[in-house]
Design an enzyme around this catalytic site. Sequence first.
Site, PDB file in Angstrom:
ATOM      1  N   ARG A  62       0.875  -1.227   0.111  1.00  0.00           N
ATOM      2  CA  ARG A  62      -0.048   0.111   0.037  1.00  0.00           C
ATOM      3  C   ARG A  62       0.729   1.211   0.230  1.00  0.00           C
ATOM      4  O   ARG A  62       1.747   1.318   0.823  1.00  0.00           O
ATOM      5  CB  ARG A  62      -0.805   0.098   1.358  1.00  0.00           C
ATOM      6  CG  ARG A  62      -1.807   1.348   1.389  1.00  0.00           C
ATOM      7  CD  ARG A  62      -2.289   1.235   2.731  1.00  0.00           C
ATOM      8  NE  ARG A  62      -3.244   2.832   2.630  1.00  0.00           N
ATOM      9  CZ  ARG A  62      -3.313   3.618   3.940  1.00  0.00           C
ATOM     10  NH1 ARG A  62      -2.679   3.139   4.777  1.00  0.00           N
ATOM     11  NH2 ARG A  62      -3.902   4.490   3.666  1.00  0.00           N
ATOM     12  N   ASP A 115      -3.307   4.539  -3.167  1.00  0.00           N
ATOM     13  CA  ASP A 115      -4.737   5.072  -2.266  1.00  0.00           C
ATOM     14  C   ASP A 115      -5.032   6.013  -3.276  1.00  0.00           C
ATOM     15  O   ASP A 115      -6.237   6.340  -3.363  1.00  0.00           O
ATOM     16  CB  ASP A 115      -4.437   5.871  -1.028  1.00  0.00           C
ATOM     17  CG  ASP A 115      -4.515   4.777   0.090  1.00  0.00           C
ATOM     18  OD1 ASP A 115      -4.268   3.556  -0.310  1.00  0.00           O
ATOM     19  OD2 ASP A 115      -4.370   5.161   1.422  1.00  0.00           O
ATOM     20  N   HIS A 139     -15.606   6.284   4.077  1.00  0.00           N
ATOM     21  CA  HIS A 139     -14.538   5.494   4.912  1.00  0.00           C
ATOM     22  C   HIS A 139     -14.148   6.298   6.188  1.00  0.00           C
ATOM     23  O   HIS A 139     -13.572   7.318   6.126  1.00  0.00           O
ATOM     24  CB  HIS A 139     -13.337   5.325   4.054  1.00  0.00           C
ATOM     25  CG  HIS A 139     -12.125   4.671   4.818  1.00  0.00           C
ATOM     26  ND1 HIS A 139     -11.730   3.395   4.337  1.00  0.00           N
ATOM     27  CD2 HIS A 139     -11.227   5.403   5.492  1.00  0.00           C
ATOM     28  CE1 HIS A 139     -10.589   3.120   5.171  1.00  0.00           C
ATOM     29  NE2 HIS A 139     -10.439   4.014   5.973  1.00  0.00           N
ATOM     30  N   ASP A 189     -10.302   8.944  19.757  1.00  0.00           N
ATOM     31  CA  ASP A 189     -10.907   7.609  19.442  1.00  0.00           C
ATOM     32  C   ASP A 189     -12.482   7.758  19.715  1.00  0.00           C
ATOM     33  O   ASP A 189     -13.020   8.182  20.861  1.00  0.00           O
ATOM     34  CB  ASP A 189     -10.322   6.792  20.718  1.00  0.00           C
ATOM     35  CG  ASP A 189     -10.846   5.131  20.351  1.00  0.00           C
ATOM     36  OD1 ASP A 189     -12.052   4.920  20.249  1.00  0.00           O
ATOM     37  OD2 ASP A 189      -9.855   4.292  20.325  1.00  0.00           O
TER      38      ASP A 189
END
Length: 396
Positions: free
Chosen positions: A89, A146, A206, A283
């Site tokens: 990637r 990407d 995403h 988070d």
Amino acid sequence: MTKTIAINAGSSSLKWQLYLMPEEKVLAKGLIERIGLKDSISTVKFDGRSEQQILDIENHTQAVKILLDDLIRFDIIKAYDEITGVGHRVVAGGEYFKESTVVEGDVLEKVEELSLLAPLHNPANAAGVRAFKELLPDITSVVVFDTSFHTSMPEKAYRYPLPTKYYTENKVRKYGAHGTSHQFVAGEAAKLLGRPLEDLKLITCHIGNGGSITAVKAGKSVDTSMGFTPLGGIMMGTRTGDIDPAIIPYLMQYTEDFNTPEDISRVLNRESGLLGVSANSSDMRDIEAAVAEGNHEASLAYEMYVDRIQKYIGQYLAVLNGADAIVFTAGVGENAENFRRDVISGISWFGCDVDDEKNVFGVTGDISTEAAKIRVLVIPTDEELVIARDVERLKK
């Protein structure tokens, strides 16, 4: 049958997945963390087992050697040469790379040159490529970008309203990111809906610590939220997303925090977003817990986060002139059911609605009500599988 390994190399980590191809069977997967630091951690998962060791790993080459030796130690492979392809990637492909590419000639040098577009990612991606090239020089190495999926964007979408010379001379334009993920979930959405991808208009979301939203028409990206770098677009875990550019010179003049380009990059990329507004965490699980406790800053951060995502979905509904489905994927998109409900409830006027009985933690598939005109889907992403497929397609 061949064995292909998909690699996602970070600055201090190496995530990997070994496939048996073309069956697309996962033989093993793992993660090496804290590369270059004391007490590095290598985790290997296979056959329902999870094996972990703590040791000092100085660099990516040593990490790859440990990975390969672990595959032999656990009898997953008998020898290095059982692996016939490796796919890496890479975040930024710029205008050089419109599709996945075999590593040969000056490909790796161009990947490193494009670090200007992804300074947090491309150098580490290139280090992973070099490490495998050193230890497995004869196998097919492929770089999967990407940005490649977004090269189908029309010029009106990827150009910025700056003087033309900054595009022609400096290649300043929208490149996007997370393209491998958007491509995968768009294809899976077509299967789930039972319709040809070429007939669909999709908005793929995403949403992880980083996040991007893409308008997909007939299987092609026509616009995406991330821009010249992965900093643009929606509010993210630690990144601002879109802000008024004039804020930067203002803060350079009136604060001590913006003295150098490195200062600017640090604040915008690492200290902003959910973390910056909440002063708590990047988070979503921590944010939701703080919201439940009545924390004002966390509540504001959450509301801003949802608001910016809703606005981009609305924008892309206009770009596509409607949509057949909205797709949620990645860490937050796949796992935060309250977040999905809140995003969709604010745009229900467009004809999308979530069924609370279907919208639960761990669910995948269609979570819409029966009457919804725009389907809402939860689809786990699998970027590693896309990488492995591209390696198989490009093998010598």
